[in-house]
Design a protein around this motif. Structure first.
Motif, PDB file in Angstrom:
ATOM      1  N   LEU A  40       0.777  -1.215   0.235  1.00 52.76           N
ATOM      2  CA  LEU A  40       0.037   0.074   0.065  1.00 52.76           C
ATOM      3  C   LEU A  40       0.923   1.148   0.070  1.00 52.76           C
ATOM      4  O   LEU A  40       0.509   2.226  -0.528  1.00 52.76           O
ATOM      5  N   MET A  41       2.066   1.260   0.707  1.00 54.14           N
ATOM      6  CA  MET A  41       2.654   2.400   0.763  1.00 54.14           C
ATOM      7  C   MET A  41       3.309   2.563  -0.761  1.00 54.14           C
ATOM      8  O   MET A  41       3.546   3.720  -1.186  1.00 54.14           O
ATOM      9  N   GLY A  42       3.771   1.544  -1.500  1.00 57.51           N
ATOM     10  CA  GLY A  42       4.320   1.515  -2.757  1.00 57.51           C
ATOM     11  C   GLY A  42       3.156   2.153  -3.640  1.00 57.51           C
ATOM     12  O   GLY A  42       3.504   2.831  -4.365  1.00 57.51           O
ATOM     13  N   GLU A  43       1.990   1.690  -3.505  1.00 58.14           N
ATOM     14  CA  GLU A  43       1.048   2.247  -4.234  1.00 58.14           C
ATOM     15  C   GLU A  43       0.758   3.753  -4.179  1.00 58.14           C
ATOM     16  O   GLU A  43       0.375   4.549  -5.114  1.00 58.14           O
ATOM     17  N   ALA A  44       0.957   4.044  -2.799  1.00 57.90           N
ATOM     18  CA  ALA A  44       0.632   5.578  -2.587  1.00 57.90           C
ATOM     19  C   ALA A  44       1.714   6.277  -2.945  1.00 57.90           C
ATOM     20  O   ALA A  44       1.746   7.258  -3.765  1.00 57.90           O
ATOM     21  N   ASP A  45       2.964   5.770  -3.085  1.00 55.78           N
ATOM     22  CA  ASP A  45       4.179   6.409  -3.725  1.00 55.78           C
ATOM     23  C   ASP A  45       3.658   6.603  -5.374  1.00 55.78           C
ATOM     24  O   ASP A  45       4.123   7.763  -5.830  1.00 55.78           O
ATOM     25  N   ASP A  46       3.430   5.581  -5.811  1.00 56.90           N
ATOM     26  CA  ASP A  46       3.100   5.795  -7.278  1.00 56.90           C
ATOM     27  C   ASP A  46       2.238   6.755  -7.417  1.00 56.90           C
ATOM     28  O   ASP A  46       2.121   7.542  -8.521  1.00 56.90           O
ATOM     29  N   ALA A  47       0.994   6.598  -6.723  1.00 58.45           N
ATOM     30  CA  ALA A  47      -0.052   7.776  -6.951  1.00 58.45           C
ATOM     31  C   ALA A  47       0.510   9.118  -6.620  1.00 58.45           C
ATOM     32  O   ALA A  47       0.041  10.150  -7.674  1.00 58.45           O
ATOM     33  N   ILE A  48       1.255   9.320  -5.671  1.00 56.13           N
ATOM     34  CA  ILE A  48       2.091  10.623  -5.442  1.00 56.13           C
ATOM     35  C   ILE A  48       2.869  11.094  -6.515  1.00 56.13           C
ATOM     36  O   ILE A  48       2.717  12.276  -7.062  1.00 56.13           O
ATOM     37  N   SER A  49       3.673  10.125  -7.101  1.00 52.22           N
ATOM     38  CA  SER A  49       4.462  10.409  -8.443  1.00 52.22           C
ATOM     39  C   SER A  49       3.249  10.892  -9.643  1.00 52.22           C
ATOM     40  O   SER A  49       3.889  11.805 -10.497  1.00 52.22           O
ATOM     41  N   ARG A  50       2.243  10.423  -9.756  1.00 52.07           N
ATOM     42  CA  ARG A  50       1.234  10.868 -10.445  1.00 52.07           C
ATOM     43  C   ARG A  50       0.564  12.157 -10.464  1.00 52.07           C
ATOM     44  O   ARG A  50      -0.131  12.521 -10.979  1.00 52.07           O
ATOM     45  N   GLN A  51       0.616  12.495  -9.177  1.00 49.33           N
ATOM     46  CA  GLN A  51      -0.025  13.546  -8.667  1.00 49.33           C
ATOM     47  C   GLN A  51      -1.642  13.252  -8.590  1.00 49.33           C
ATOM     48  O   GLN A  51      -2.434  14.088  -8.705  1.00 49.33           O
ATOM     49  N   ASP A  52      -1.930  11.953  -8.534  1.00 47.47           N
ATOM     50  CA  ASP A  52      -3.042  11.529  -8.114  1.00 47.47           C
ATOM     51  C   ASP A  52      -3.471  11.287  -6.758  1.00 47.47           C
ATOM     52  O   ASP A  52      -3.356  10.415  -5.852  1.00 47.47           O
ATOM     53  N   TRP A  53      -3.906  12.730  -6.140  1.00 49.11           N
ATOM     54  CA  TRP A  53      -4.009  13.008  -4.622  1.00 49.11           C
ATOM     55  C   TRP A  53      -4.920  12.048  -4.047  1.00 49.11           C
ATOM     56  O   TRP A  53      -4.768  11.456  -3.173  1.00 49.11           O
ATOM     57  N   PRO A  54      -6.163  11.827  -4.610  1.00 52.37           N
ATOM     58  CA  PRO A  54      -7.180  11.010  -4.038  1.00 52.37           C
ATOM     59  C   PRO A  54      -6.768   9.562  -3.761  1.00 52.37           C
ATOM     60  O   PRO A  54      -7.058   9.100  -2.719  1.00 52.37           O
ATOM     61  N   GLU A  55      -6.188   9.167  -4.775  1.00 48.09           N
ATOM     62  CA  GLU A  55      -5.627   7.687  -4.703  1.00 48.09           C
ATOM     63  C   GLU A  55      -4.686   7.682  -3.788  1.00 48.09           C
ATOM     64  O   GLU A  55      -4.484   6.627  -2.930  1.00 48.09           O
ATOM     65  N   ALA A  56      -3.639   8.492  -3.796  1.00 51.74           N
ATOM     66  CA  ALA A  56      -2.532   8.776  -2.590  1.00 51.74           C
ATOM     67  C   ALA A  56      -3.138   8.705  -1.306  1.00 51.74           C
ATOM     68  O   ALA A  56      -2.540   7.831  -0.403  1.00 51.74           O
ATOM     69  N   ALA A  57      -4.058   9.354  -1.096  1.00 57.95           N
ATOM     70  CA  ALA A  57      -4.730   9.601   0.231  1.00 57.95           C
ATOM     71  C   ALA A  57      -5.424   8.245   0.530  1.00 57.95           C
ATOM     72  O   ALA A  57      -5.123   7.684   1.957  1.00 57.95           O
ATOM     73  N   ALA A  58      -6.056   7.662  -0.412  1.00 58.21           N
ATOM     74  CA  ALA A  58      -6.653   6.455   0.133  1.00 58.21           C
ATOM     75  C   ALA A  58      -5.637   5.423   0.420  1.00 58.21           C
ATOM     76  O   ALA A  58      -6.014   4.589   1.271  1.00 58.21           O
ATOM     77  N   ARG A  59      -4.749   5.186  -0.704  1.00 59.71           N
ATOM     78  CA  ARG A  59      -3.856   4.089  -0.037  1.00 59.71           C
ATOM     79  C   ARG A  59      -2.985   4.430   1.315  1.00 59.71           C
ATOM     80  O   ARG A  59      -2.836   3.425   2.058  1.00 59.71           O
ATOM     81  N   LEU A  60      -2.747   5.759   1.389  1.00 64.02           N
ATOM     82  CA  LEU A  60      -1.839   5.802   2.932  1.00 64.02           C
ATOM     83  C   LEU A  60      -2.887   5.644   3.931  1.00 64.02           C
ATOM     84  O   LEU A  60      -2.462   4.997   4.871  1.00 64.02           O
ATOM     85  N   SER A  61      -4.079   5.899   3.840  1.00 61.21           N
ATOM     86  CA  SER A  61      -5.005   5.544   4.685  1.00 61.21           C
ATOM     87  C   SER A  61      -5.158   4.112   5.024  1.00 61.21           C
ATOM     88  O   SER A  61      -5.568   3.497   6.147  1.00 61.21           O
TER      89      SER A  61
END
Length: 94
Positions: A40-61
């Motif tokens: 999940l942390m890796g998925e959040a990192d990928d989402a952050i790299s894409r600036q997909d903030w809602p996805e990043a927030a969901a994966r971090l949560s």
């Protein structure tokens, strides 16, 4: 300027407390590829790299929910606050 000093002090204290409580685990006993927390942390990192903030927030949560007592969670909370800031949800970030 005082806020920056306070934030820097808090981050230093966080790292110091993590280092003080860290347990030594043999590297060969860690399997990051199968641990949902690290996935999940890796998925959040990928989402952050894409600036997909809602996805990043969901994966971090999700990662925080998987291991609520993990010693790295304060770092995830910091990342989550930053993501919320980029989403324009500053009040949630605080």
């Amino acid at each position: 300027m005082k806020k920056l000093h306070l934030i820097s002090t808090l981050i230093f204290a966080l790292f110091a407390s993590i280092a003080a409580t860290a347990q030594t685990v043999p590297a060969d006993s860690l399997n990051f590829d199968e641990d949902p927390y690290f996935l999940l942390m890796g998925e959040a990192d990928d989402a952050i790299s894409r600036q997909d903030w809602p996805e990043a927030a969901a994966r971090l949560s999700d990662a925080l929910a998987v291991k609520p007592d993990a010693p790295t969670n304060p770092l995830l909370l910091n990342n989550l606050a930053t993501v919320y800031t980029y989403m324009g949800r500053d009040s949630i970030a605080l």
